[in-house]
Design an enzyme around this catalytic site. Sequence first.
Site, PDB file in Angstrom:
ATOM      1  N   ASP A 176      -8.810  -5.361  -1.627  1.00 54.15           N
ATOM      2  CA  ASP A 176      -8.050  -5.236  -0.434  1.00 54.15           C
ATOM      3  C   ASP A 176      -8.277  -4.148   0.263  1.00 54.15           C
ATOM      4  OD1 ASP A 176      -6.264  -6.617   1.476  1.00 54.15           O
ATOM      5  OD2 ASP A 176      -4.420  -5.303   0.566  1.00 54.15           O
ATOM      6  N   ASN A 187      -4.142  -6.265  10.001  1.00 53.37           N
ATOM      7  CA  ASN A 187      -5.427  -7.220   9.736  1.00 53.37           C
ATOM      8  C   ASN A 187      -5.108  -7.686   8.209  1.00 53.37           C
ATOM      9  OD1 ASN A 187      -7.941  -8.155   9.469  1.00 53.37           O
ATOM     10  ND2 ASN A 187      -9.022  -6.401   9.080  1.00 53.37           N
ATOM     11  N   GLY A 238      -2.283  -2.118  10.177  1.00 52.79           N
ATOM     12  CA  GLY A 238      -1.106  -1.895   9.378  1.00 52.79           C
ATOM     13  C   GLY A 238       0.443  -1.714   9.853  1.00 52.79           C
ATOM     14  N   ASP A 253       2.257  -6.741   2.393  1.00 51.83           N
ATOM     15  CA  ASP A 253       1.260  -6.003   2.940  1.00 51.83           C
ATOM     16  C   ASP A 253       1.552  -4.806   3.535  1.00 51.83           C
ATOM     17  OD1 ASP A 253      -1.582  -5.192   3.366  1.00 51.83           O
ATOM     18  OD2 ASP A 253      -1.662  -6.569   5.054  1.00 51.83           O
ATOM     19  N   HIS A 297       0.768  -1.031  -0.049  1.00 57.65           N
ATOM     20  CA  HIS A 297       0.069   0.137   0.209  1.00 57.65           C
ATOM     21  C   HIS A 297       0.916   1.162  -0.063  1.00 57.65           C
ATOM     22  CE1 HIS A 297      -3.796  -2.613   1.113  1.00 57.65           C
ATOM     23  NE2 HIS A 297      -2.655  -3.255   1.611  1.00 57.65           N
TER      24      HIS A 297
HETATM   25 ZN   LIG Z   1      -5.571  -6.979   3.295  1.00 53.91          ZN
END
Ligand SMILES: [Zn+2]
Length: 442
Positions: free
Chosen positions: A170, A296, A342, A323, A79
């Site tokens: 996502d 998560n 996160g 992630d 991300h």
């Molecule tokens: Zn996710």
Amino acid sequence: MKQTFHLPAETTLKPKDRVAYINARLIDPESGLDEKGVLVTEGEKILEFGAKVKAPTGAEIVDCKGHVLCPGLIDIQVHFREPGQEHKETLHTGSKSAVAGGITLVVCQPNTKPVLDSVQVLEFLKARAKETSYCHIRAYAAISQGMKGEQLSDMVQLKNTGIVVGFTDDGLPVMNSLLMRRAFEYARELDLPIAQHAEDLVLSNKGCINEGAVSTKLGVPGIPNVSESVCVARDLQLLEAFGGQYHVLHVSTKEVVELIRAARKKGLNVTGEASPHHFTLTDKAVLEHGTNAKMNPPLRSEADRLALIEGLQDGTITAIATDHAPHDPESKNQPLASATFGIVGVEFMLPLSLALFHQKKLSLRDVLAKMTYQAADIIKEKTGRLKKGARADLTLIDLNSSWTIKNSNLHSKSKNSPFDGTSTKGRAIRTVVSGKTVYTYT
Ligand SMILES: [Zn+2]
């Protein structure tokens, strides 16, 4: 120790420029190649490599000093927060952190602001990547418009932007089974994967960490394992009924490892990825690191952690992905229940994964396979291999370099990680993207 960075957009590599990487331990996880030799690049491509290859006259020489030279690492789950949350991360800072971790290609997730659900925003991402990114940028486009879980996005148009390698919502799961069916059917025609953040939000019931002894001790609501596994069980039924390709993002539970194992045995087109934090830590880390250990899906129990490693060992889990989820201090300096989910991860995917090799749980070839060609196969990219004529994305790795992760030293704009102070072994010492050295550690 000195780290240098060069943006590909700013280097002046000419199409015929040759670079010879000498004294390299060449490893290609796909073919099993593992030998001392030389690799030569010409412009953006790999020209040749092997034990008998000599450095051509006039080539720039890079002495690898016996270190591992392998295909550039791939992280299929990050991300980078652009567009919309540039105070947390940008393509520029996220990719800088990635190449410092030896990563040459990442897949951005669609939960940006606005969501990656239109040609316009994907074209923006593509243009920004070209100007500001240290590594290759790909994206999962959203399955549903606005990630609202109601209307399908225009998958055909989105694929045609050339940056889309799959679809996911996502950040959120697709809870609507009919929408999930349609997603499988459309993506099947486009030959792209549907990736799921597997979670039943009703079962999660606003939980903030794993449901278990730690959540009880802290008196906070927990997220049970079945929240993940009922979602995957449903998706596998849909996959079996309607076909397509299914990828489970950040698998965290033993139940899901078992579901994927059984489905693959049956011949279903399903893959799963594991994140380093899930196979390294358990929910006990929350006691020490608080909200910096909140993500998560959450860190789980020791039994889950061991099941993930078993899944990596027997090939049930074919990829490792971070992630990488950067957050500003305001989002994290809060009570456990209200802090954002996160943690960052691109800069230490490699050493945390190499720990499995150092602990003799996986061979070096297998560890690297999960961050190169096997990850590439999920998103239908041809990269992740040493091949003549292939794009010269390369990572030079010192397997034994010991270093301690310090959050304050990370190149990401955000510093939220539970690995502050963790001793690791192994790191990227040079990262090459399309023939251009973008990072060195000397
Ligand atoms: Zn996710």
